[in-house]
Design a protein around this motif. Sequence first.
Motif, PDB file in Angstrom:
ATOM      1  N   ASN A 156     -48.057  38.379  85.961  1.00 30.70           N
ATOM      2  CA  ASN A 156     -47.246  39.591  85.852  1.00 30.70           C
ATOM      3  C   ASN A 156     -45.956  39.433  85.061  1.00 30.70           C
ATOM      4  N   ARG A 157     -45.114  38.488  85.407  1.00 32.51           N
ATOM      5  CA  ARG A 157     -43.820  38.380  84.744  1.00 32.51           C
ATOM      6  C   ARG A 157     -43.984  38.014  83.276  1.00 32.51           C
ATOM      7  N   GLN A 158     -44.916  37.114  82.981  1.00 32.89           N
ATOM      8  CA  GLN A 158     -45.172  36.762  81.585  1.00 32.89           C
ATOM      9  C   GLN A 158     -45.713  37.965  80.818  1.00 32.89           C
ATOM     10  N   PHE A 159     -46.597  38.707  81.445  1.00 30.44           N
ATOM     11  CA  PHE A 159     -47.136  39.910  80.816  1.00 30.44           C
ATOM     12  C   PHE A 159     -46.024  40.912  80.525  1.00 30.44           C
ATOM     13  N   GLU A 160     -45.145  41.135  81.490  1.00 27.94           N
ATOM     14  CA  GLU A 160     -44.044  42.083  81.315  1.00 27.94           C
ATOM     15  C   GLU A 160     -43.183  41.721  80.116  1.00 27.94           C
ATOM     16  N   VAL A 161     -42.756  40.477  80.046  1.00 27.53           N
ATOM     17  CA  VAL A 161     -41.840  40.109  78.963  1.00 27.53           C
ATOM     18  C   VAL A 161     -42.547  40.090  77.607  1.00 27.53           C
TER      19      VAL A 161
ATOM     20  N   LYS B  78     -32.409  43.523  76.294  1.00 32.42           N
ATOM     21  CA  LYS B  78     -32.935  44.734  76.930  1.00 32.42           C
ATOM     22  C   LYS B  78     -34.100  44.394  77.852  1.00 32.42           C
ATOM     23  N   VAL B  79     -34.940  43.453  77.445  1.00 32.19           N
ATOM     24  CA  VAL B  79     -36.040  43.007  78.302  1.00 32.19           C
ATOM     25  C   VAL B  79     -35.467  42.457  79.602  1.00 32.19           C
ATOM     26  N   ALA B  80     -34.441  41.624  79.482  1.00 32.14           N
ATOM     27  CA  ALA B  80     -33.803  41.040  80.669  1.00 32.14           C
ATOM     28  C   ALA B  80     -33.269  42.132  81.582  1.00 32.14           C
TER      29      ALA B  80
ATOM     30  N   ASP C 113     -32.237  37.066  83.945  1.00 28.60           N
ATOM     31  CA  ASP C 113     -31.338  36.539  82.922  1.00 28.60           C
ATOM     32  C   ASP C 113     -32.084  36.408  81.590  1.00 28.60           C
ATOM     33  N   GLU C 114     -31.349  36.527  80.484  1.00 33.19           N
ATOM     34  CA  GLU C 114     -31.965  36.395  79.159  1.00 33.19           C
ATOM     35  C   GLU C 114     -32.641  35.037  78.977  1.00 33.19           C
ATOM     36  N   ARG C 115     -32.033  33.987  79.526  1.00 35.06           N
ATOM     37  CA  ARG C 115     -32.650  32.659  79.407  1.00 35.06           C
ATOM     38  C   ARG C 115     -33.971  32.611  80.156  1.00 35.06           C
ATOM     39  N   THR C 116     -34.068  33.354  81.253  1.00 35.69           N
ATOM     40  CA  THR C 116     -35.319  33.397  82.006  1.00 35.69           C
ATOM     41  C   THR C 116     -36.380  34.160  81.232  1.00 35.69           C
ATOM     42  N   VAL C 117     -35.977  35.181  80.495  1.00 33.23           N
ATOM     43  CA  VAL C 117     -36.919  35.881  79.614  1.00 33.23           C
ATOM     44  C   VAL C 117     -37.491  34.875  78.619  1.00 33.23           C
ATOM     45  N   GLY C 118     -36.615  34.089  77.996  1.00 32.27           N
ATOM     46  CA  GLY C 118     -37.069  33.070  77.050  1.00 32.27           C
ATOM     47  C   GLY C 118     -38.041  32.095  77.683  1.00 32.27           C
ATOM     48  N   HIS C 119     -37.761  31.692  78.907  1.00 30.76           N
ATOM     49  CA  HIS C 119     -38.646  30.774  79.636  1.00 30.76           C
ATOM     50  C   HIS C 119     -40.031  31.394  79.800  1.00 30.76           C
ATOM     51  N   HIS C 120     -40.072  32.648  80.262  1.00 33.32           N
ATOM     52  CA  HIS C 120     -41.357  33.318  80.474  1.00 33.32           C
ATOM     53  C   HIS C 120     -42.096  33.528  79.152  1.00 33.32           C
ATOM     54  N   LEU C 121     -41.374  33.815  78.079  1.00 31.33           N
ATOM     55  CA  LEU C 121     -42.012  33.967  76.775  1.00 31.33           C
ATOM     56  C   LEU C 121     -42.633  32.647  76.311  1.00 31.33           C
ATOM     57  N   ARG C 122     -41.892  31.545  76.480  1.00 29.60           N
ATOM     58  CA  ARG C 122     -42.440  30.238  76.081  1.00 29.60           C
ATOM     59  C   ARG C 122     -43.683  29.889  76.892  1.00 29.60           C
TER      60      ARG C 122
ATOM     61  N   ALA D 238     -45.700  31.990  78.385  1.00 30.71           N
ATOM     62  CA  ALA D 238     -46.781  32.901  78.001  1.00 30.71           C
ATOM     63  C   ALA D 238     -47.414  32.464  76.679  1.00 30.71           C
ATOM     64  N   LYS D 239     -46.576  32.098  75.714  1.00 29.52           N
ATOM     65  CA  LYS D 239     -47.109  31.655  74.416  1.00 29.52           C
ATOM     66  C   LYS D 239     -47.970  30.413  74.584  1.00 29.52           C
ATOM     67  N   GLU D 240     -47.530  29.489  75.419  1.00 27.06           N
ATOM     68  CA  GLU D 240     -48.311  28.271  75.645  1.00 27.06           C
ATOM     69  C   GLU D 240     -49.634  28.610  76.332  1.00 27.06           C
ATOM     70  N   ARG D 241     -49.584  29.490  77.316  1.00 25.76           N
ATOM     71  CA  ARG D 241     -50.801  29.900  78.016  1.00 25.76           C
ATOM     72  C   ARG D 241     -51.772  30.578  77.037  1.00 25.76           C
ATOM     73  N   LEU D 242     -51.249  31.444  76.167  1.00 23.04           N
ATOM     74  CA  LEU D 242     -52.083  32.122  75.175  1.00 23.04           C
ATOM     75  C   LEU D 242     -52.661  31.124  74.172  1.00 23.04           C
ATOM     76  N   ARG D 243     -51.824  30.168  73.746  1.00 25.72           N
ATOM     77  CA  ARG D 243     -52.290  29.152  72.801  1.00 25.72           C
ATOM     78  C   ARG D 243     -53.470  28.386  73.380  1.00 25.72           C
ATOM     79  N   LEU D 244     -53.355  27.971  74.636  1.00 25.17           N
ATOM     80  CA  LEU D 244     -54.437  27.223  75.277  1.00 25.17           C
ATOM     81  C   LEU D 244     -55.682  28.099  75.456  1.00 25.17           C
ATOM     82  N   ARG D 245     -55.482  29.315  75.896  1.00 22.40           N
ATOM     83  CA  ARG D 245     -56.602  30.243  76.130  1.00 22.40           C
ATOM     84  C   ARG D 245     -57.355  30.541  74.844  1.00 22.40           C
TER      85      ARG D 245
END
Length: 114
Positions: A53-58, A71-73, A79-88, A90-97
């Motif tokens: 969910n959180r990765q999908f949202e961001v 604005k996403v945050a 926090d904006e840094r947490t948005v960055g964490h979830h984006l990273r 998510a990208k890694e999960r997508l890369r593997l998938r």
Amino acid sequence: MHDRLELEGRAPAFVINGPIAQALDKALTTAREKLHKMESSSGLYEAIAELPNRQFEVVVLRYVLGYPTAKVAWYVGIDERTVGHHLRRAKERLRLRLGLPADRKKPKQKGAGS
């Protein structure tokens, strides 16, 4: 009370639990359903729809809707840094998938005169 929330960097509960949050939740649910139905040769849409969910949202807010990280945050209430964490993540999960190669970071260039 508003000063304390501002000091702690938190949004008022009516924003988090109110009409904005409800509309955002409905929009994200609809987006997930639509992504599941969309077809792509790479499987990207399906992979995005299956993110936690959180990765999908961001990912949707940042890359599909194009909102800036701040604005996403604010929308998500993190926090904006947490948005960055979830984006990273998510990208890694997508890369593997999707079976994509790991991103190789280029070594930092030394400045002139070093």
